[in-house]
Design a protein around this motif. Structure first.
Motif, PDB file in Angstrom:
ATOM      1  N   GLY A 170       0.869  -1.263  -0.044  1.00  0.00           N
ATOM      2  CA  GLY A 170      -0.102   0.159  -0.068  1.00  0.00           C
ATOM      3  C   GLY A 170       0.830   1.255   0.411  1.00  0.00           C
ATOM      4  O   GLY A 170       0.258   2.443   0.253  1.00  0.00           O
ATOM      5  N   SER A 171       1.922   1.375  -0.610  1.00  0.00           N
ATOM      6  CA  SER A 171       3.134   2.109  -0.281  1.00  0.00           C
ATOM      7  C   SER A 171       2.815   3.446  -1.498  1.00  0.00           C
ATOM      8  O   SER A 171       3.467   4.982  -1.950  1.00  0.00           O
ATOM      9  N   VAL A 172       2.499   2.896  -2.742  1.00  0.00           N
ATOM     10  CA  VAL A 172       2.206   3.468  -4.210  1.00  0.00           C
ATOM     11  C   VAL A 172       1.143   2.989  -4.560  1.00  0.00           C
ATOM     12  O   VAL A 172       0.061   2.271  -3.605  1.00  0.00           O
ATOM     13  N   ALA A 173       0.274   4.184  -4.921  1.00  0.00           N
ATOM     14  CA  ALA A 173      -1.341   4.035  -5.220  1.00  0.00           C
ATOM     15  C   ALA A 173      -0.974   3.040  -6.643  1.00  0.00           C
ATOM     16  O   ALA A 173      -2.131   3.099  -7.265  1.00  0.00           O
ATOM     17  N   ALA A 174      -0.202   3.244  -7.637  1.00  0.00           N
ATOM     18  CA  ALA A 174      -0.463   2.127  -9.070  1.00  0.00           C
ATOM     19  C   ALA A 174       0.671   2.496  -9.296  1.00  0.00           C
ATOM     20  O   ALA A 174       2.552   3.184  -8.951  1.00  0.00           O
ATOM     21  N   SER A 175       1.661   1.538 -10.358  1.00  0.00           N
ATOM     22  CA  SER A 175       2.827   1.095 -10.716  1.00  0.00           C
ATOM     23  C   SER A 175       2.028   1.173 -12.646  1.00  0.00           C
ATOM     24  O   SER A 175       1.141  -0.060 -12.913  1.00  0.00           O
ATOM     25  N   GLU A 176       3.500   0.986 -12.493  1.00  0.00           N
ATOM     26  CA  GLU A 176       3.496   0.646 -14.367  1.00  0.00           C
ATOM     27  C   GLU A 176       4.004  -0.921 -14.434  1.00  0.00           C
ATOM     28  O   GLU A 176       5.319  -1.076 -13.855  1.00  0.00           O
ATOM     29  N   PHE A 177       3.638  -1.794 -14.882  1.00  0.00           N
ATOM     30  CA  PHE A 177       4.525  -3.820 -14.803  1.00  0.00           C
ATOM     31  C   PHE A 177       4.208  -3.591 -16.554  1.00  0.00           C
ATOM     32  O   PHE A 177       3.398  -3.823 -16.895  1.00  0.00           O
ATOM     33  N   TRP A 178       5.835  -4.811 -16.034  1.00  0.00           N
ATOM     34  CA  TRP A 178       5.705  -5.973 -17.551  1.00  0.00           C
ATOM     35  C   TRP A 178       5.009  -6.999 -16.515  1.00  0.00           C
ATOM     36  O   TRP A 178       5.203  -7.354 -15.395  1.00  0.00           O
ATOM     37  N   GLU A 179       5.105  -7.804 -17.703  1.00  0.00           N
ATOM     38  CA  GLU A 179       4.595  -9.129 -17.118  1.00  0.00           C
ATOM     39  C   GLU A 179       6.139 -10.329 -17.229  1.00  0.00           C
ATOM     40  O   GLU A 179       7.203  -9.537 -17.102  1.00  0.00           O
ATOM     41  N   PRO A 180       5.774 -11.231 -15.831  1.00  0.00           N
ATOM     42  CA  PRO A 180       4.231 -11.611 -15.056  1.00  0.00           C
ATOM     43  C   PRO A 180       4.380 -10.601 -13.985  1.00  0.00           C
ATOM     44  O   PRO A 180       3.064 -11.057 -13.082  1.00  0.00           O
ATOM     45  N   TYR A 181       5.128  -9.490 -13.438  1.00  0.00           N
ATOM     46  CA  TYR A 181       4.157  -8.844 -12.687  1.00  0.00           C
ATOM     47  C   TYR A 181       2.789  -7.953 -12.399  1.00  0.00           C
ATOM     48  O   TYR A 181       2.242  -8.290 -11.379  1.00  0.00           O
ATOM     49  N   GLY A 182       2.520  -8.176 -13.738  1.00  0.00           N
ATOM     50  CA  GLY A 182       1.364  -7.482 -13.718  1.00  0.00           C
ATOM     51  C   GLY A 182       0.135  -8.780 -13.376  1.00  0.00           C
ATOM     52  O   GLY A 182      -0.588  -8.201 -12.101  1.00  0.00           O
ATOM     53  N   ALA A 183       0.370  -9.181 -13.989  1.00  0.00           N
ATOM     54  CA  ALA A 183      -1.098 -10.738 -13.824  1.00  0.00           C
ATOM     55  C   ALA A 183      -0.892 -10.788 -12.119  1.00  0.00           C
ATOM     56  O   ALA A 183      -1.518 -11.430 -11.209  1.00  0.00           O
ATOM     57  N   ASN A 184       0.414 -11.060 -11.635  1.00  0.00           N
ATOM     58  CA  ASN A 184       0.262 -11.353 -10.359  1.00  0.00           C
ATOM     59  C   ASN A 184       0.126 -10.193  -9.456  1.00  0.00           C
ATOM     60  O   ASN A 184      -0.602 -11.027  -8.232  1.00  0.00           O
ATOM     61  N   THR A 185       0.106  -8.861  -9.893  1.00  0.00           N
ATOM     62  CA  THR A 185      -0.287  -7.908  -8.530  1.00  0.00           C
ATOM     63  C   THR A 185      -1.691  -8.362  -8.607  1.00  0.00           C
ATOM     64  O   THR A 185      -2.193  -8.132  -7.730  1.00  0.00           O
ATOM     65  N   LEU A 186      -2.484  -8.553  -9.754  1.00  0.00           N
ATOM     66  CA  LEU A 186      -3.430  -8.259  -9.958  1.00  0.00           C
ATOM     67  C   LEU A 186      -4.407  -9.318  -9.673  1.00  0.00           C
ATOM     68  O   LEU A 186      -5.631  -9.667  -9.116  1.00  0.00           O
ATOM     69  N   LYS A 187      -3.411 -10.960  -9.274  1.00  0.00           N
ATOM     70  CA  LYS A 187      -3.989 -11.852  -8.663  1.00  0.00           C
ATOM     71  C   LYS A 187      -4.092 -11.598  -7.358  1.00  0.00           C
ATOM     72  O   LYS A 187      -5.133 -12.041  -6.464  1.00  0.00           O
TER      73      LYS A 187
END
Length: 348
Positions: A170-187
């Motif tokens: 919860g220390s950032v409100a958003a992030s730019e991710f490339w895979e697989p980090y984006g999918a992992n965050t959403l999960k």
């Protein structure tokens, strides 16, 4: 001047090819990241697509080191992300961007924490990006596209696993991710959502988030025929992969010590170039993007858009104080290698 833009973990395991057909094979030194988008070099190695080149590949994850080796005359070719060129040229590095290699086709996402649903919600908050990299430009352009000044947020220079942890914590409100980090965050983060992703038509047309191929000035000028053979080996490997995607993905996975599933997540399974997270340019498309062959590249891009891309990236680096001025595209771009291959009859 510090520059971390090419720490984007998008880059490729390139070649360690030994000569198979000629005792006088010419040495070519290439470096790059470990990233499926550059895995076609492993296919060129495995399938002997460059028998008269002795390609020595070094897996170097820090592109600072790669470009320093270019400056020292110890590296010929570097695979990296395309945003570096204006900064490198202003810094005096003897390099040229010679090809648009592949385009992010959904592998990049701006992911919001729970409770964030719009650009306005981010005003005054912290967003995790790779400062000086494509992810920072992506976020800045998206903010302005949605009516919010690019500097109305605080950019935090954290990426990959660290950005994942910052989102979960919860220390950032958003992030730019490339895979697989984006999918992992959403999960992992209930209530998180995607604000933008690179498969949207606007981002594809702009060509903002992409990988490129760099060559040293000396390689381009003093060893021009070898430079063209190196390009041809890359495009021959891409064409081979399109016809043999299952075997090709296995070769890439083995070469980079990745799972086939991770390779397929990025490149897809069927060779169409549209069922994964990257769209890989073939020879004709790259030549068209460079303005070195007739016709238009995909996604409503225009012939010769390489120069427009240079100007777009340069404008943002001026805004972010990474460079002082927008230099002419020809100072950092070399498209005549593609033109000469095309005029010689090569079509990939």
């Amino acid at each position: 001047m510090s520059f971390t833009g090419f720490r984007h973990a998008v880059a490729g395991a390139v070649m360690a090819l030994a000569p198979t057909a000629s005792l006088a094979a010419e040495d070519v030194k290439i470096s790059g990241f470990t990233w499926p988008g550059y895995g076609f070099w492993h296919i060129a190695i495995e399938k002997g697509l460059a028998p008269d080149l002795n390609i020595d590949y070094q897996a170097i994850e820090d592109p600072y080191e790669s470009f320093n080796l270019v400056a020292a005359g110890q590296m010929d070719v570097v695979s990296s992300t395309v945003e570096f060129t204006p900064v490198g040229i202003e810094s005096g590095l003897p390099i040229k961007l010679v090809a648009f290699g592949n385009l992010s086709y959904g592998t990049d996402k701006i992911v919001a924490a729970p409770g964030i649903s719009s650009a306005e919600d981010l005003v005054g908050k912290e967003v995790a990006v790779l400062e000086g990299g494509l992810s920072q430009i992506f976020v800045a352009m998206w903010l302005e596209q949605n009516g919010v000044q690019f500097d109305s947020v605080t950019y935090r220079n954290i990426i990959a696993d660290d950005a994942f942890a910052a989102m979960i914590g919860g220390s950032v409100a958003a992030s730019e991710f490339w895979e697989p980090y984006g999918a992992n965050t959403l999960k992992a983060l209930e209530g998180s959502s995607v604000l933008a992703q690179s498969r949207e038509p606007y981002w594809l047309q702009q060509g903002v988030i992409a990988d490129g191929l760099y060559m040293s000035d000396a390689f381009v000028t003093d060893r021009r025929e070898t430079a063209k053979k190196t390009l041809q080996a890359l495009y021959d490997a891409i064409a081979w992969w399109q016809e043999n995607p299952t075997e090709g993905n296995q070769i890439i996975a083995d070469g980079m010590k990745m799972s086939v599933a991770d390779v397929e997540l990025v490149l897809g399974k069927d060779g169409s170039r549209t069922d994964g997270g990257l769209y890989v340019y073939d020879f004709m498309e790259a030549a068209q993007f460079c303005g070195a062959a007739p016709g238009n590249p995909p996604f409503d891009q225009s012939n010769g858009q390489m120069a427009d891309h240079w100007n777009l990236v340069s404008e943002w680096w001026v805004k972010f104080d990474l460079i002082e001025q927008i230099n002419p595209p020809e100072t950092g771009i070399e498209c005549d290698l593609h033109r000469e291959l095309y005029e010689a009859g090569y079509r990939g």
